[in-house]
Design an enzyme around this catalytic site. Structure first.
Site, PDB file in Angstrom:
ATOM      1  N   GLU A   1     -11.019 -23.439  16.377  1.00  0.00           N
ATOM      2  CA  GLU A   1      -9.602 -23.202  16.717  1.00  0.00           C
ATOM      3  C   GLU A   1      -8.897 -24.514  16.469  1.00  0.00           C
ATOM      4  O   GLU A   1      -9.046 -25.475  17.232  1.00  0.00           O
ATOM      5  CB  GLU A   1      -9.480 -22.740  18.181  1.00  0.00           C
ATOM      6  CG  GLU A   1      -8.219 -21.939  18.461  1.00  0.00           C
ATOM      7  CD  GLU A   1      -7.027 -22.821  18.785  1.00  0.00           C
ATOM      8  OE1 GLU A   1      -6.227 -23.051  17.858  1.00  0.00           O
ATOM      9  OE2 GLU A   1      -6.895 -23.269  19.918  1.00  0.00           O
TER      10      GLU A   1
ATOM     11  N   CYS B   1      -1.345 -26.197  20.302  1.00  0.00           N
ATOM     12  CA  CYS B   1      -1.554 -25.751  18.919  1.00  0.00           C
ATOM     13  C   CYS B   1      -0.568 -24.657  18.553  1.00  0.00           C
ATOM     14  O   CYS B   1      -0.272 -24.446  17.377  1.00  0.00           O
ATOM     15  CB  CYS B   1      -2.983 -25.265  18.728  1.00  0.00           C
ATOM     16  SG  CYS B   1      -3.476 -23.950  19.864  1.00  0.00           S
TER      17      CYS B   1
END
Length: 501
Positions: A231, A265
């Site tokens: 990720e 993110c």
């Protein structure tokens, strides 16, 4: 064993010390997990879930202390420091409810002529030890969000938190031991040496962090032929159509760009606004950014935006702003930074206009409280701008015409799209979260999260046991023709192809 200091980004003061583990230390910790994992995997799933429920209760009983420690080492405002534990509690409830049904051995329906005489069973075996490497922006949330489905699957878990924010994870792992749970959850503290040793010794690695480091992790995992989940970074975009609810869109843009000081993110890092409403939208977000309270918070909700976690990140954000201004961008609005210690890493939220894709703030991950706004005139142009990125984590569309927004979402090359909302996909545990391009490989969350940490095992049993099967040796013309004809009759879907050959 040597130790290293952990400092508070708000003050620069030392708030704790942890072990700087060597590669041998990490290997020993993983060996201990391997030794304990077999008994854990042999437990009934419901028994593992009971242990996780006891752990949930421990987290809730120690929520305040954990949140205070998390605030000390990250600098988050109190409102944000308080969010991570409730999220993990809900994850425990969700996977605890899901896993018993998912991990049950299942008979699989037969398909095809060669399987007619077989019974088919599907079983799930956990990877023995799962390694989890997490960054400093959500140290507890990201660590346990992956650890929980791995544990319920029957794996043992080793967490390597960021060397900047290891304290809350260490405290949480001590909580697992405090409830008397089997020794299948441990923490490995340190820097790159500890992280590399973890990748080299576990059976599955889940990494959350930068795209550059993700490549290194993927390469090392590939050399060992072990699976990995990545990720990675993001450059998430927000599209605001001319028919959008401007006030809601402006509020979403500010929170989406500035929450956690922009260190997410999935932060909104670029905004594309229809030309007809551009100026009104910019005025709204500039005013809202100017109202944000920037500072080093305590436990009284006095500030909205805290410091960046590291001085290095402060430098990245500053460089992106300087690059944009040098290339013609303008500051349309900014928050105010109060008088704080020089080491506080505070950076004011900034709204930038007259930006374009030649600027690093529109191309590269900023990871800071910057809101660059760019005009568009057609939906096709907006979609092309969003897709003009090497990242593809998530995106947001604000539009009153929801059906049109759904059609636009279908054309966006991202892993998730929020419509008239922001970050909503992060809180929907039932949906997978994953990216495209340099935003990563694989997913977390969703009904597949438990299976992610398992290996399927297919068990096929002969229902009838003649001396030999029709397909075994010796091959013979009559038997071969019979097997072929039966296969053709069962496989074809029209009479001509079934019988006319």
């Amino acid at each position: 064993m040597t130790m290293f200091d952990v400092t508070a980004p708000a003050t620069g003061q030392i708030v704790g010390r942890v072990a700087d583990m060597t590669g041998d230390d990490v290997v020993a910790a993983v060996d201990n997990l391997h030794a304990s994992q077999g008994d854990w995997a042999d437990m009934a799933v419901t028994q593992r879930v009971r242990w996780l429920h006891r752990y949930r209760d421990w987290l809730l009983d120690h929520e305040d202390a954990l949140a205070k420690l998390l605030q000390d080492e990250t600098g988050k405002p109190w409102a944000e420091a308080n969010l991570e534990i409730p999220y993990i509690v809900e994850a425990i409830n969700y996977y605890g409810r899901l896993a018993p049904g998912q991990l049950r051995s299942k008979a699989v329906r037969r398909h095809g002529p060669l399987a007619l005489g077989k019974s088919q069973m599907l079983r799930w075996h956990p990877y023995p030890v799962v390694g989890i490497i997490t960054p400093w922006n959500f140290p507890l949330g990201l660590s346990l969000l992956d650890a929980v489905p791995a544990l319920v699957a029957g794996a043992a878990v080793a967490i390597k938190p960021s060397e900047y924010t290891p304290l809350t994870v260490c405290a949480a792992v001590r909580g697992w031991a405090a409830i008397g749970a089997p020794p299948v959850l441990s923490v490995c503290t340190g820097g790159a040496v500890a992280g590399g040793a973890l990748v080299d010794s576990v059976d599955y690695i889940q990494f959350t962090g930068s795209s550059a480091t993700g490549r290194v992790v993927a390469h090392r995992a590939a050399e060992r032929l072990i699976p990995c989940g990545l990720e990675l970074g993001g450059k998430d975009a927000l599209i605001v159509r001319a028919d959008a609810n401007l006030d809601r869109a402006a509020n979403a843009a500010v929170w989406g760009a500035v929450a956690n000081a922009g260190q997410m993110c999935t932060s909104i890092e670029r905004v594309y606004v229809h030309a007809d409403i551009h100026d009104r939208f910019v005025s709204l977000v500039a005013a809202k950014v100017g109202e944000l309270r920037v500072g080093c918070d305590d436990r009284r909700y006095r500030f909205d935006v805290g410091p960046l976690t590291t001085a290095a990140q402060w430098g990245v954000v500053s460089a992106h702003v300087d690059d944009a201004l040098r290339k013609g961008a303008r500051v349309a609005g900014a928050g105010r930074v109060p008088s704080c210690p020089s080491s506080s890493n505070l950076y004011p939220p900034i709204v930038l206009v007259d930006v374009d894709h030649s600027m690093s703030c529109m191309r590269d991950e900023t990871f800071g409280p910057i809101l660059p706004v760019m005009r568009f005139t057609t939906d096709d142009e907006a979609i092309a701008l969003v897709n003009n990125s090497r990242y593809g984590l998530s995106a947001t569309i604000f539009a009153e015409d929801v059906e049109l927004a759904h059609r636009m979402a279908h054309r966006l090359d991202v892993g998730a799209v929020n419509i008239n909302d922001v970050f909503a996909n992060l809180f929907t545990l039932a949906l997978p979260q994953g990216g495209r391009g340099e935003s990563g490989v694989g997913t977390r969350n969703g009904s597949g999260a438990v299976y992610k940490y398992c290996r399927p095992q297919a068990v096929v049993t002969a229902r009838f046991r003649p001396r030999r099967e029709p397909t075994w040796y010796p091959y013979a013309p009559l038997r071969g023709a019979f097997v072929h004809r039966v296969s053709r009759i069962l496989g074809a879907r029209d009479v001509i192809r079934q019988f006319c050959r």
